[in-house]
Design an enzyme around this catalytic site. Sequence first.
Site, short mmCIF file in Angstrom:
data_model
loop_
_atom_site.label_atom_id
_atom_site.label_comp_id
_atom_site.label_asym_id
_atom_site.label_seq_id
_atom_site.Cartn_x
_atom_site.Cartn_y
_atom_site.Cartn_z
CE1 TYR A 30 -21.89 -18.37 64.15
CE2 TYR A 30 -23.33 -16.26 63.67
CZ TYR A 30 -22.13 -16.89 63.61
OH TYR A 30 -21.21 -16.47 62.87
CG HIS A 60 -24.20 -20.32 70.40
ND1 HIS A 60 -22.71 -20.60 70.01
CD2 HIS A 60 -24.49 -19.35 69.47
CE1 HIS A 60 -22.20 -19.55 69.67
NE2 HIS A 60 -23.25 -18.80 68.99
CD GLU A 104 -22.67 -22.80 67.12
OE1 GLU A 104 -23.40 -23.44 68.03
OE2 GLU A 104 -23.31 -22.13 66.34
CB SER A 140 -15.00 -14.60 66.81
OG SER A 140 -15.46 -15.50 67.34
CB ILE A 188 -11.07 -14.97 66.36
CG1 ILE A 188 -10.37 -16.18 65.53
CG2 ILE A 188 -11.33 -13.91 65.43
CD1 ILE A 188 -9.18 -15.76 64.56
CB VAL A 189 -12.91 -13.30 70.86
CG1 VAL A 189 -13.44 -12.11 72.01
CG2 VAL A 189 -13.89 -13.62 70.05
CB SER A 206 -4.43 -19.26 80.64
OG SER A 206 -5.84 -19.34 81.34
CG LEU A 224 -15.12 -21.06 71.02
CD1 LEU A 224 -16.56 -20.85 71.62
CD2 LEU A 224 -15.02 -20.67 69.52
CB ALA A 273 -17.49 -17.11 76.49
CB VAL A 302 -24.75 -7.90 75.05
CG1 VAL A 302 -25.75 -8.03 73.94
CG2 VAL A 302 -25.48 -6.66 75.91
CB ALA A 303 -26.45 -13.64 74.26
#
Length: 371
Positions: A94, A96, A118, A134, A178-179, A220, A240, A268, A299-300
């Site tokens: 990952y 990012h 990702e 996720s 998914i999250v 949204s 995301l 995120a 928390v990442a």
Amino acid sequence: MIVGLPKEVKKQEYRVALTPAGCEMLAKQGCQVVVQRGAGEGSGFADQEYEAAGAQLAETAQEVWSTAELIVKVKEPLPEEFDYFRPNQILFTYLHLAAAPNLARALMERQVAALAYETIQSPGGGLPLLTPMSEVAGRMSVQEGAKYLEAFQGGRGVLLGGVPGVPPAEVIIIGGGIVGTNAAKMALGLGAEVVVLEKNGDRMRYLDDVFQGRLRTLTSNPYNIANAVRRADLLIGAVLVPGARAPRIVTEEMVRTMKKGAVIVDVAVDQGGSIETIDRATTHENPIYEKHGVIHYAVANMPGAVPRTSTLALTNVTIDYVLQLSAKGFQGAVQHNPMLALGVNAYRGAITHPQVAEAVGASYTKLESLW
């Protein structure tokens, strides 16, 4: 090919990128696997298990990085690892990069062939290597949110499911991917009232069908988000954009309207955060901070708190790609598999993913032009 497995250095990161089973598969393919001592201990895999699977143990990270042609990790390299980078070394993890421009620059300067879990994408738009984490993070977001709603944690003192005669908490989830879907499963299971904000109409119909009307969906937009945030006991950011920095969906002004002691969990955060008041990542050791009377959990590496589950879920989906890279080499594997090609973020000193390039302020170079 020599495949290297260094121990993760991110604080309280206990996942590992290869299990002994994965090492055995690589060894049978003819690869040499070099594993740093203790790399798997946090996930319950002893050094002896890696040795029995055919791996060679190394005492230090430097030994692993300097030996291996392909490095497999879980989290993005930290600055203390940048000096290990070598030209044409393959890094699979990952990354990012949208939230880590300094890492992007280091990969470019050292000409690393860097593939990000990702951004590997299926023809239908799915993210197969991001999905299992996720799922874990979505479920954990409710688990952690419920904990920090407790009064002695600084929260409102609200039980998510309520009790007979007392209404349940309201959980607002921004993003129905998914999250968001996994967060909704957990929140509904605990008896909360759940609202999901999503901009894709087909996704909202899917959620309404799957959950059989037990949650509410809203389109949204700023108006609906502002009203929903104001009501939230627990607000979960689940937005995301593959490869790009997370868009700031919830403004600081919206957070100011929230109830005192409400909780925000922004999944995120490793992509920069979708909530404006998430201005820094936190750790499992110090996971929260308070702003405008609201508890912020940022928390990442959330799945790192349940490393056994997370490692098994992650390596189940990454191992096939590791086997392809080790068997065919970087160029052969990427040219053979278009999904893997979408995972290439940096190669030969260039950024090869358009959203990453835009996010880090670099020029975008088509991967095909670098062969």
